[in-house]
Design a protein around this motif. Structure first.
Motif, mmCIF file in Angstrom:
data_model
loop_
_atom_site.group_PDB
_atom_site.id
_atom_site.type_symbol
_atom_site.label_atom_id
_atom_site.label_comp_id
_atom_site.label_asym_id
_atom_site.label_seq_id
_atom_site.Cartn_x
_atom_site.Cartn_y
_atom_site.Cartn_z
ATOM 1 N N ILE A 73 0.709 -1.192 0.083
ATOM 2 C CA ILE A 73 0.157 -0.017 -0.054
ATOM 3 C C ILE A 73 0.759 1.273 0.072
ATOM 4 N N LEU A 74 0.755 2.200 -0.856
ATOM 5 C CA LEU A 74 1.418 3.340 -1.163
ATOM 6 C C LEU A 74 0.358 4.399 -0.677
ATOM 7 N N SER A 75 0.651 4.928 0.520
ATOM 8 C CA SER A 75 -0.278 5.972 1.186
ATOM 9 C C SER A 75 0.235 7.238 1.114
ATOM 10 N N PHE A 76 -0.526 8.273 0.530
ATOM 11 C CA PHE A 76 -0.039 9.639 0.174
ATOM 12 C C PHE A 76 -0.406 10.525 1.486
ATOM 13 N N GLU A 77 -1.030 9.998 2.531
ATOM 14 C CA GLU A 77 -1.553 10.595 3.842
ATOM 15 C C GLU A 77 -1.426 9.804 4.898
ATOM 16 N N THR A 78 -1.259 9.983 5.927
ATOM 17 C CA THR A 78 -1.044 9.305 7.279
ATOM 18 C C THR A 78 -2.637 8.514 7.663
ATOM 19 N N LEU A 85 -5.575 -0.158 5.640
ATOM 20 C CA LEU A 85 -4.582 -1.113 6.256
ATOM 21 C C LEU A 85 -5.218 -2.332 6.181
ATOM 22 N N SER A 86 -6.603 -2.797 6.385
ATOM 23 C CA SER A 86 -7.091 -3.970 6.355
ATOM 24 C C SER A 86 -6.996 -4.705 4.965
ATOM 25 N N ILE A 94 3.718 -1.199 3.809
ATOM 26 C CA ILE A 94 2.972 -0.418 3.821
ATOM 27 C C ILE A 94 3.872 0.870 3.529
ATOM 28 N N LEU A 95 3.894 1.921 2.650
ATOM 29 C CA LEU A 95 4.758 3.097 2.531
ATOM 30 C C LEU A 95 4.100 4.212 2.577
ATOM 31 N N ARG A 127 5.240 -4.365 8.065
ATOM 32 C CA ARG A 127 6.435 -3.778 7.292
ATOM 33 C C ARG A 127 5.994 -2.358 6.957
ATOM 34 N N LEU A 128 6.492 -1.333 7.813
ATOM 35 C CA LEU A 128 5.959 0.150 7.508
ATOM 36 C C LEU A 128 7.223 0.911 7.204
ATOM 37 N N LEU A 129 7.157 1.816 6.135
ATOM 38 C CA LEU A 129 8.288 2.893 6.006
ATOM 39 C C LEU A 129 7.583 4.191 6.009
#
Length: 194
Positions: A73-78, A85-86, A94-95, A127-129
């Motif tokens: 998942i490439l997320s542009f916002e928190t 996330l599900s 998740i980036l 795994r989160l960056l």
């Protein structure tokens, strides 16, 4: 050709998720993959939630991604990272752009922006960056280049040569913005090294 993958791009309207999905589609087709890109707009005007599904592989039959199926998942916002996330599969990545954009209930004062979102996501064992994509976009020369910074981060998590990503950016971005976007991509790529 390796096995296909499911990638979700999530953000809010006005952040450039469309360009990001176009660059991804371009680079994946150049690799010879069957690619399906499907956009789902909540309220896609500025500030509303937007999600794009990108599925690729030898043969892709459905453009949508179900809960628990996203490899990345490439997320542009928190907050959008938490919202989707599900959909991340076990062992997925998740980036996240660590930027916070207030949704309408926060703007109107009906709610407060939730605190500690990234910590809550980390507690799920994924795994989160998290990257300061806005800061890197401004370093590249334009705050609107957040999307290409995030493509750079994503590129470090995919087995596709850097040159192919740069070619896709050149193909998808107006010529006068190519150099700025290549700089944004390079900064994101550097930040993508975990």
């Amino acid at each position: 050709m390796n096995q296909g993958k499911n990638i979700m791009i999530v953000g809010v309207g006005g952040q450039g998720t469309l360009l990001a999905s176009r660059v991804m589609g371009n680079v994946l087709m150049a690799q010879g993959y069957d690619v399906k890109v499907s956009e789902v707009h909540g309220m896609s005007q500025r500030g509303g939630s937007v999600v794009t599904y990108v599925k690729y592989g030898e043969k892709v039959y459905s453009p949508t991604i179900e809960q628990g199926e996203a490899d990345i998942i490439l997320s542009f916002e928190t907050l959008e990272a938490a919202r989707w996330l599900s959909y991340l599969k076990k062992g997925g990545t998740i980036l996240v752009n660590d930027q916070q954009i207030d949704p309408m209930p926060v703007i109107t004062g009906a709610m407060e922006y939730p605190a500690g979102i990234l910590d809550t996501i980390r507690e799920q064992g994924v795994r989160l960056l998290a990257v300061d994509a806005l800061g890197l976009a401004m370093e590249a020369g334009n705050s609107k280049a957040v999307n290409v910074v995030l493509i750079g981060v994503l590129s470090k998590h995919m087995d596709i040569p850097e040159q192919d990503w740069e070619d896709a950016i050149r193909a998808c971005v107006p010529e006068k913005f190519v150099e700025l976007n290549l700089k944004a991509f390079a900064l994101g790529r550097r930040a993508g090294d975990e």
